[in-house]
Scaffold this motif. Sequence first.
Motif, PDB file in Angstrom:
ATOM      1  N   GLU A 238      50.277  32.620  32.084  1.00 14.75           N
ATOM      2  CA  GLU A 238      50.709  33.454  30.954  1.00 14.75           C
ATOM      3  C   GLU A 238      49.569  34.324  30.432  1.00 14.75           C
ATOM      4  N   ARG A 239      48.349  33.838  30.516  1.00 14.46           N
ATOM      5  CA  ARG A 239      47.197  34.616  30.042  1.00 14.46           C
ATOM      6  C   ARG A 239      46.768  35.671  31.057  1.00 14.46           C
ATOM      7  N   GLY A 240      47.219  35.533  32.300  1.00 16.23           N
ATOM      8  CA  GLY A 240      46.848  36.488  33.336  1.00 16.23           C
ATOM      9  C   GLY A 240      45.521  36.210  33.988  1.00 16.23           C
ATOM     10  N   THR A 241      44.974  35.021  33.754  1.00 14.27           N
ATOM     11  CA  THR A 241      43.682  34.673  34.363  1.00 14.27           C
ATOM     12  C   THR A 241      43.847  34.019  35.730  1.00 14.27           C
ATOM     13  N   LEU A 242      45.083  33.652  36.059  1.00 10.16           N
ATOM     14  CA  LEU A 242      45.362  33.052  37.365  1.00 10.16           C
ATOM     15  C   LEU A 242      46.805  33.360  37.740  1.00 10.16           C
ATOM     16  N   ASN A 243      47.031  33.669  39.032  1.00 10.09           N
ATOM     17  CA  ASN A 243      48.387  33.913  39.524  1.00 10.09           C
ATOM     18  C   ASN A 243      48.940  32.661  40.203  1.00 10.09           C
ATOM     19  N   PRO A 244      50.253  32.451  40.140  1.00  7.88           N
ATOM     20  CA  PRO A 244      50.851  31.301  40.840  1.00  7.88           C
ATOM     21  C   PRO A 244      50.997  31.580  42.325  1.00  7.88           C
ATOM     22  N   THR A 245      51.162  30.517  43.102  1.00  9.98           N
ATOM     23  CA  THR A 245      51.496  30.674  44.516  1.00  9.98           C
ATOM     24  C   THR A 245      52.978  31.014  44.622  1.00  9.98           C
ATOM     25  N   ILE A 246      53.402  31.473  45.788  1.00 11.45           N
ATOM     26  CA  ILE A 246      54.809  31.815  45.949  1.00 11.45           C
ATOM     27  C   ILE A 246      55.698  30.592  45.786  1.00 11.45           C
ATOM     28  N   ARG A 247      55.234  29.417  46.250  1.00  9.74           N
ATOM     29  CA  ARG A 247      56.016  28.194  46.086  1.00  9.74           C
ATOM     30  C   ARG A 247      56.129  27.821  44.602  1.00  9.74           C
ATOM     31  N   GLN A 248      55.030  27.982  43.867  1.00  7.73           N
ATOM     32  CA  GLN A 248      55.063  27.688  42.437  1.00  7.73           C
ATOM     33  C   GLN A 248      55.997  28.645  41.701  1.00  7.73           C
ATOM     34  N   LEU A 249      55.969  29.916  42.102  1.00  2.28           N
ATOM     35  CA  LEU A 249      56.824  30.911  41.445  1.00  2.28           C
ATOM     36  C   LEU A 249      58.298  30.643  41.753  1.00  2.28           C
ATOM     37  N   GLU A 250      58.583  30.228  42.984  1.00  6.29           N
ATOM     38  CA  GLU A 250      59.964  29.881  43.339  1.00  6.29           C
ATOM     39  C   GLU A 250      60.447  28.690  42.521  1.00  6.29           C
ATOM     40  N   LEU A 251      59.573  27.706  42.346  1.00  5.74           N
ATOM     41  CA  LEU A 251      59.940  26.530  41.556  1.00  5.74           C
ATOM     42  C   LEU A 251      60.102  26.896  40.082  1.00  5.74           C
ATOM     43  N   LEU A 252      59.262  27.777  39.573  1.00  3.09           N
ATOM     44  CA  LEU A 252      59.388  28.231  38.185  1.00  3.09           C
ATOM     45  C   LEU A 252      60.722  28.956  37.980  1.00  3.09           C
ATOM     46  N   ALA A 253      61.105  29.777  38.955  1.00  2.00           N
ATOM     47  CA  ALA A 253      62.388  30.483  38.862  1.00  2.00           C
ATOM     48  C   ALA A 253      63.546  29.496  38.826  1.00  2.00           C
ATOM     49  N   LYS A 254      63.451  28.448  39.631  1.00  3.40           N
ATOM     50  CA  LYS A 254      64.509  27.429  39.668  1.00  3.40           C
ATOM     51  C   LYS A 254      64.592  26.674  38.348  1.00  3.40           C
ATOM     52  N   ILE A 255      63.431  26.277  37.810  1.00  2.00           N
ATOM     53  CA  ILE A 255      63.396  25.496  36.575  1.00  2.00           C
ATOM     54  C   ILE A 255      63.884  26.321  35.387  1.00  2.00           C
ATOM     55  N   THR A 256      63.461  27.578  35.301  1.00  2.00           N
ATOM     56  CA  THR A 256      63.840  28.434  34.171  1.00  2.00           C
ATOM     57  C   THR A 256      65.179  29.132  34.395  1.00  2.00           C
ATOM     58  N   ARG A 257      65.724  28.986  35.604  1.00  2.00           N
ATOM     59  CA  ARG A 257      67.037  29.550  35.957  1.00  2.00           C
ATOM     60  C   ARG A 257      67.082  31.067  35.754  1.00  2.00           C
ATOM     61  N   VAL A 258      66.077  31.735  36.314  1.00  2.00           N
ATOM     62  CA  VAL A 258      66.069  33.198  36.351  1.00  2.00           C
ATOM     63  C   VAL A 258      65.957  33.614  37.817  1.00  2.00           C
ATOM     64  N   PRO A 259      66.458  34.787  38.193  1.00  2.00           N
ATOM     65  CA  PRO A 259      66.347  35.237  39.589  1.00  2.00           C
ATOM     66  C   PRO A 259      64.884  35.413  39.988  1.00  2.00           C
ATOM     67  N   PHE A 260      64.547  34.988  41.185  1.00  2.00           N
ATOM     68  CA  PHE A 260      63.158  35.091  41.661  1.00  2.00           C
ATOM     69  C   PHE A 260      62.682  36.540  41.612  1.00  2.00           C
ATOM     70  N   GLY A 261      63.544  37.457  42.017  1.00  2.00           N
ATOM     71  CA  GLY A 261      63.152  38.869  42.060  1.00  2.00           C
ATOM     72  C   GLY A 261      62.870  39.466  40.700  1.00  2.00           C
ATOM     73  N   ALA A 262      63.362  38.815  39.615  1.00  2.00           N
ATOM     74  CA  ALA A 262      63.163  39.359  38.272  1.00  2.00           C
ATOM     75  C   ALA A 262      61.693  39.368  37.874  1.00  2.00           C
ATOM     76  N   PHE A 263      60.867  38.541  38.531  1.00  2.00           N
ATOM     77  CA  PHE A 263      59.445  38.515  38.203  1.00  2.00           C
ATOM     78  C   PHE A 263      58.733  39.815  38.605  1.00  2.00           C
ATOM     79  N   PHE A 264      59.366  40.603  39.476  1.00  2.00           N
ATOM     80  CA  PHE A 264      58.699  41.784  40.027  1.00  2.00           C
ATOM     81  C   PHE A 264      59.352  43.094  39.581  1.00  2.00           C
TER      82      PHE A 264
END
Length: 381
Positions: A37-63
Amino acid sequence: MTQRIPVKPNRIQWAREQSGIESSELIRRFPKYLEWERGTLNPTIRQLELLAKITRVPFGAFFLSEPLKFDLGVPDFRTIGNRDPKRPSPDLRDTVYLCLQRQDWYREHAQLEGELPLPFVGSATRTCKVEKVAASIRGVLAFDLDERAELPTWTDALRRFVDQADASGVLVMISGIVGSNTHRRLDPNEFRGFALADEYAPLIFVNGADSKAAQMFTLAHELAHIWLGESAVSNVALTSRPSHEVEQWCNRVAAEVLVPLTSLHDEFRGRAKLSAELQRLARLYKVSKLVVLRRAYDAGALDKPSFEDAYHEELKRVQFATKRSGGSFHPALRARVGRRFGSALVISTLAGRTTYTEAFRYLGIRRVSTLRKFGEVLGVA
């Protein structure tokens, strides 16, 4: 080296806010979450996919260049005190979207079958007398005091209330979960129900995770919305004092539907012990003691402190006695989608007018045999 995906920090924050999940829960899942959230570190693609699943938002919405804006598509009359609540959770959004899809299907089905618009949808305005509108609802549903007096319990009356609303043309759906996902329980504190007004396919959804007493009042409240011809998401309760005028009006209609004030004036015995009188009137009207208490207060038979003390005491008793049970599969499915909608969908599917894939999506099932068995339970297969 682990590859990390550049994502704008505000997209990470947006996903958390849309989900309603606390930061502490995401930190438990992802120890480096605050750095994302602070922008000091980016997630891995696997972490981002899991975050999308947990928060129930489309994966593509991050971009996307701009964050997605989720709209319920239904007026939101929920309040907490006198304030608007936080944005709808994914569970509420997904439930509304599913019901809108079911309503679209049934509207087309009704028109193809030559059904006529339902005259009671939009037949009332807020300038109409509450007593007149309540009498109209009871008349259309054939839900009168004499019939209720013949039923064994108020839970039987609730079941009859649902069946009669469904028979009158209203699609009534009651569920405590999102679709058929038992891991996504609905929160009654977020919403108790909603109405989707339509002249061919009026739909009422009641949060089945709420108490049976609350469900009865919610159904009556949402029927008032249908009579107004206005869609709405509500979280009203018997003791709530909603800030929206339309919700106040619907509350008054709901209370009058269940316990007419003129009748209560005649029946209430002020000299009797309150606990005994509540039990007697609950048996008479086939409603919960909570409803009787509310109406006794409305009638001026109880002052505010007496009402609030007795109400909260009874509410604790009901909640303590309540044991949640999912019931057997097919009766539970019938409650989730309603007899009217379920019967029409099964008949249309077996006749080849609706694909099995579409039917499975609306019912939350996966097998033809399950659909056929459901049709047998409904008496249409």
